[in-house]
Structure formats: structure tokens, C-alpha cells
Design a protein around this motif. Structure first.
Motif, mmCIF file in Angstrom:
data_model
loop_
_atom_site.group_PDB
_atom_site.id
_atom_site.type_symbol
_atom_site.label_atom_id
_atom_site.label_comp_id
_atom_site.label_asym_id
_atom_site.label_seq_id
_atom_site.Cartn_x
_atom_site.Cartn_y
_atom_site.Cartn_z
ATOM 1 N N LEU A 1 0.821 -1.201 0.000
ATOM 2 C CA LEU A 1 0.000 0.000 0.000
ATOM 3 C C LEU A 1 0.861 1.259 0.000
ATOM 4 O O LEU A 1 0.545 2.236 -0.700
ATOM 5 N N SER A 2 1.968 1.252 0.748
ATOM 6 C CA SER A 2 2.824 2.434 0.804
ATOM 7 C C SER A 2 3.509 2.702 -0.529
ATOM 8 O O SER A 2 3.876 3.853 -0.829
ATOM 9 N N GLU A 3 3.696 1.650 -1.338
ATOM 10 C CA GLU A 3 4.284 1.838 -2.664
ATOM 11 C C GLU A 3 3.281 2.392 -3.665
ATOM 12 O O GLU A 3 3.667 3.037 -4.651
ATOM 13 N N GLN A 4 2.000 2.161 -3.422
ATOM 14 C CA GLN A 4 0.961 2.677 -4.318
ATOM 15 C C GLN A 4 0.614 4.138 -4.009
ATOM 16 O O GLN A 4 0.137 4.872 -4.881
ATOM 17 N N TRP B 1 3.658 8.958 1.145
ATOM 18 C CA TRP B 1 3.604 8.773 2.588
ATOM 19 C C TRP B 1 2.419 9.491 3.224
ATOM 20 O O TRP B 1 1.817 8.983 4.175
ATOM 21 N N VAL B 2 2.085 10.653 2.731
ATOM 22 C CA VAL B 2 0.957 11.401 3.315
ATOM 23 C C VAL B 2 -0.330 10.602 3.192
ATOM 24 O O VAL B 2 -1.067 10.389 4.171
ATOM 25 N N TRP B 3 -0.617 10.120 1.997
ATOM 26 C CA TRP B 3 -1.869 9.405 1.783
ATOM 27 C C TRP B 3 -1.845 8.012 2.414
ATOM 28 O O TRP B 3 -2.881 7.492 2.823
ATOM 29 N N PHE B 4 -0.653 7.425 2.506
ATOM 30 C CA PHE B 4 -0.563 6.125 3.168
ATOM 31 C C PHE B 4 -0.987 6.238 4.629
ATOM 32 O O PHE B 4 -1.812 5.447 5.110
ATOM 33 N N PHE B 5 -0.435 7.206 5.348
ATOM 34 C CA PHE B 5 -0.779 7.322 6.758
ATOM 35 C C PHE B 5 -2.204 7.829 6.959
ATOM 36 O O PHE B 5 -2.843 7.515 7.972
ATOM 37 N N ALA B 6 -2.713 8.577 6.001
ATOM 38 C CA ALA B 6 -4.136 8.938 6.056
ATOM 39 C C ALA B 6 -4.997 7.677 5.916
ATOM 40 O O ALA B 6 -6.012 7.509 6.603
#
Length: 432
Positions: free
Chosen positions: A385-388, A391-396
Motif C-alpha cells: 500500500l505504501s508503494e501505491q 507517505w501522506v496518503w498512506f498514513f491517512a
């Protein structure tokens, strides 16, 4: 906070230390020793599989839960007899580990490590049951906090403490010292009164022949815990909730270290802030979470602490916007670990309260194994998921991943108004 001054909580603290101590000896500390001895990284990676016992402990939990140990059980009680026997075996195995030589042949080292992992998982089964059974209902939250405090001190003793000891006197001395530290749990068990035995456990087995008695034992010890749980209202929803409650927190945690590297933080900065300061933030959080459970009850505490867990992930969103900033990282890790500790205390108290006193060890082993699914199997998707996403949207997204668990808490609160837990069979009243 006065609940922490009760003697039972001190006993739980020391039992937690005994549970945490063996874990690094089959993971971090062992891998350090193997690497230092020149064992290949492939072999070290394979040896990480010795920890499988912790995920499968529910398979032999019915034996520890219901099988007596003859005169040993009659003298000490069902919990104390199993605990002391397992702890003696653990001390012997840890001592033996220090006298293997992975430079010559790593496989004897591996076999002893397998034995330690099996006995450590077995010790967790009986100590979790012991903790749940000796504490009153309003002490379960504080008990969850106390056991996590002790557990983390045990982890530190067997990781940093073992490395210091190895530097001073070599690896044989280090493992011998760790074996001696198992006496902390053994002395605690010896000095703590055996929990009362429920009538359903004390009753003689039905049947006249050995076969009939064996069949009755299997029905009560193996089938009984699962069948009893399946009779409760909303039992399937509860199991799904157990998997999902810590999912958002675990999803963020699995990618925390790669995030620190991507933001440019050094190893020393991560070690000081995340691995030292962060641990004490977690300990403060579990203590606060135990107090919250004692004050507000389980479902409100699960909801409030769950909200804090979810919001704390937004600190990583801010960190991703700002980038490299040591002061902000300190604040981020402090808030995230503190709120995660609060959630953990409430969650462990909830799992403890779900256990029927007649099947404590088996049901808690099953529930804790299910909880590990969210922390490990489901959270493993965090890397993809973090590769897609950035970082901002991953942690959101990790914040949003906490919402199903929170919504399920609200549903459970409405489904079971006026009490903390669905009906779970007879409870025991324990005097102060």
C-alpha cells in the motif's frame, strides 16, 4: 491510579516479566549471536521460524487448561503446577542454549531455541490464565497494563541486558544469567495463591471406562471452550472485531522504520527516539489505559482509546509534510506510542473479560492468536500500500483503516447496553 497499589497487580507485573524474558532469546538476541558467530543470513532467516509456536499455542492450550499433573497439581493447584513445571524447563533450556556452539554446528542451537519458544508460548498460556483468574473485574484493565510493563522489562533484560552480559562474560555467561532471571516468575508464582477452581472444572469426569473418561475430557477441554464461545450473542462479530481493532495501528507500525529512513533520520536518532523514548511513552500509555478502563469500563475505554489510536496516525501525515525534523519526530512517536499503549491496555482487558473462567487458558490463547492476525497477516499489506501511495496518503489511509474497529465498538455498545461484555458464563468473586 490507586488500583496499581494492590498486591495482585505487583504479582501480575512480575509474571509479565517472566513472559517477556524468553522472547528475545529466540529472536533478536539469538540472531545477534548467530551473526557474530558467522552463521549465514539465510540460516538466520530460517531460524526465525522457531517463533511459530507463539501463533499455534491455542492447539495445546486445552492440555494446560484442563489436564492435571497428578500429585504436583494436588499439592500446588492446576495453574501453579503447570507454571512452575514450565518455568523450570525454560530455565534449563535457556542455560543449555548458552553451551551450544553455532560456529561449529548451528542446528543444536536451533533445536534448543525451538524448545525455548515452545515452552515460552506454553508459559504465556498459563500466565495469561493465572492473571485473568486472580484479578477482579475492575482490575482487568490495570492488570493488562501491569503485565505489559513487566513484559517490556523482560524484553529489555533479555535483549540489552543479555548483550551487556555477553560483553562482560561471553555468551555462556549471558544465557546462564537469563536462566537465573527466570526465578523472578517462579518465586512470584510460588508466593501467589492458586486461583479458585470453578465447579465445572473440579467435577469428576463422566463415564466408567478409560475410553469414556477420555471422551468426556476431550469434550470438555477441547470442544467445550469453542462450543461455549459460539453460544454467546454476536460471537462471530466479536471475533471479527478482535481481528480489526488494532489493524490501523499495526498498518502504520509495520512501515514506520522505512518511513524514518525515507525522511532522512539517522540510526542513532531512530534508536534514541523510537526505541528508547518510544518504549517509555508506551509504558506510560498502558498505565493510563489501565486507569481509564478502571474508571470508565471496557467499551467506553475501547472507543476513547481507539479514537486516540486513529488520530495519532495523523501525526505521521504531518511528519511526511514537514520531512526531517527531530523535534516533530519526538512529538509524533510520543503521541503515537502513548495512544497505542492506551489502546493495548483496553484491548487486553477486553480479551481477558471475554474468557469464561472454566476455559480461561484455551479461550485467551485463541483470542490472542486471532488478534495477531490483524497485527501480522493483514498488516503485511502495508508495504504494498505504501508503494501505491505517497507517505501522506498512506498514513491517512491507516487512520481510515481504524474506522471499522471503532464502528464495531459502537455497535457492541448498543448491542449490549448496561454491561461491559456479552454473557460469558459464570464469574468468580475474588475478595480484596
Amino acid at each position: 491510579m490507586a488500583v496499581y497499589a494492590r498486591p495482585r497487580l505487583l504479582a501480575v507485573l512480575f509474571m509479565g516479566f517472566s513472559s517477556g524474558l524468553p522472547l528475545p532469546l529466540t529472536f533478536g538476541t539469538l540472531s545477534f549471536w548467530l551473526a557474530e558467530s558467522g552463521v549465514s543470513r539465510t540460516t538466520i532467516g530460517i531460524l526465525a521460524l522457531v517463533g511459530t509456536a507463539y501463533s499455534l499455542k491455542f492447539l495445546w492450550a486445552p492440555i494446560i487448561d484442563r489436564l492435571p499433573l497428578g500429585a504436583f497439581t494436588r499439592r500446588l493447584g492446576r495453574r501453579r503446577s503447570w507454571a512452575l513445571l514450565i518455568q523450570a524447563g525454560l530455565a534449563a533450556a535457556i542455560f543449555a542454549l548458552g553451551f551450544t556452539d553455532p560456529r561449529i554446528d548451528p542446528w543444536p542451537t536451533a533445536m534448543v531455541a525451538v524448545v525455548i519458544a515452545f515452552l515460552s508460548a506454553s508459559q504465556d498460556i498459563v500466565i495469561d490464565a493465572f492473571r485473568i483468574e486472580i484479578l477482579k473485574a475492575d482490575e482487568q484493565g490495570a492488570g493488562a497494563a501491569a503485565t505489559q510493563w513487566g513484559y517490556r522489562f523482560g524484553l529489555m533484560a533479555a535483549s540489552a541486558g543479555a548483550l551487556y552480559a555477553a560483553e562482560y562474560g561471553g555468551w555462556s555467561f549471558a544465557f546462564s544469567a537469563m536462566a537465573c532471571l527466570m526465578a523472578v516468575g517462579a518465586v512470584t508464582i510460588w508466593l501467589t495463591a492458586e486461583p479458585p477452581v470453578p465447579d465445572a472444572v473440579a467435577a469428576p469426569l463422566a463415564g466408567n471406562t478409560p475410553f469414556e473418561k477420555a471422551t468426556a475430557w476431550l469434550s470438555q477441554a477441547v470442544v467445550g471452550p469453542f462450543a461455549e464461545f459460539a453460544t454467546r450473542p454476536a460471537w462471530a462479530t466479536i471475533l471479527i472485531f478482535v481481528v480489526l481493532y488494532k489493524f490501523g495501528d499495526a498498518l502504520a507500525g509495520v512501515m514506520a522504520n522505512p518511513f524514518y529512513v525515507a525522511m532522512g533520520f539517522s540510526r542513532i536518532e531512530v534508536a534514541n527516539i523510537s526505541k528508547i523514548y518510544g518504549v517509555f511513552s508506551t509504558l506510560a500509555g498502558v498505565a493510563a489505559g489501565g486507569a481509564v478502563v478502571a474508571r470508565f469500563g471496557l467499551y467506553p475505554s475501547l472507543f476513547y482509546c481507539g479514537i486516540l489510536q486513529a488520530i495519532s496516525n495523523l501525526m505521521y501525515v504531518l511528519q511526511a509534510y514537514v520531512g526531517y525534523d527531530v523535534a516533530l519526530l519526538t512529538l509524533t512517536i510520543g503521541i503515537e506510542n502513548f495512544s497505542g499503549g492506551m489502546g493495548s491496555a483496553a484491548f487486553v482487558a477486553y480479551l481477558s473479560g471475554l474468557c469464561n473462567i472454566a476455559f480461561t487458558a484455551t479461550q485467551y490463547a485463541l483470542l490472542s492468536s486471532l488478534a495477531a492476525v490483524g497485527r501480522t497477516t493483514l498488516a503485511a499489506s502495508g508495504g504494498w500500500l505504501s508503494e501505491q501511495l505517497d507517505w501522506v496518503w498512506f498514513f491517512a489511509a491507516t487512520t481510515l483503516a481504524a474506522l471499522p474497529g471503532l464502528l464495531m465498538v459502537l455497535w457492541l455498545m448498543r448491542r449490549f447496553p448496561g454491561r461491559d461484555l456479552p454473557q460469558r458464563g459464570p464469574a468468580l468473586a475474588i475478595d480484596d
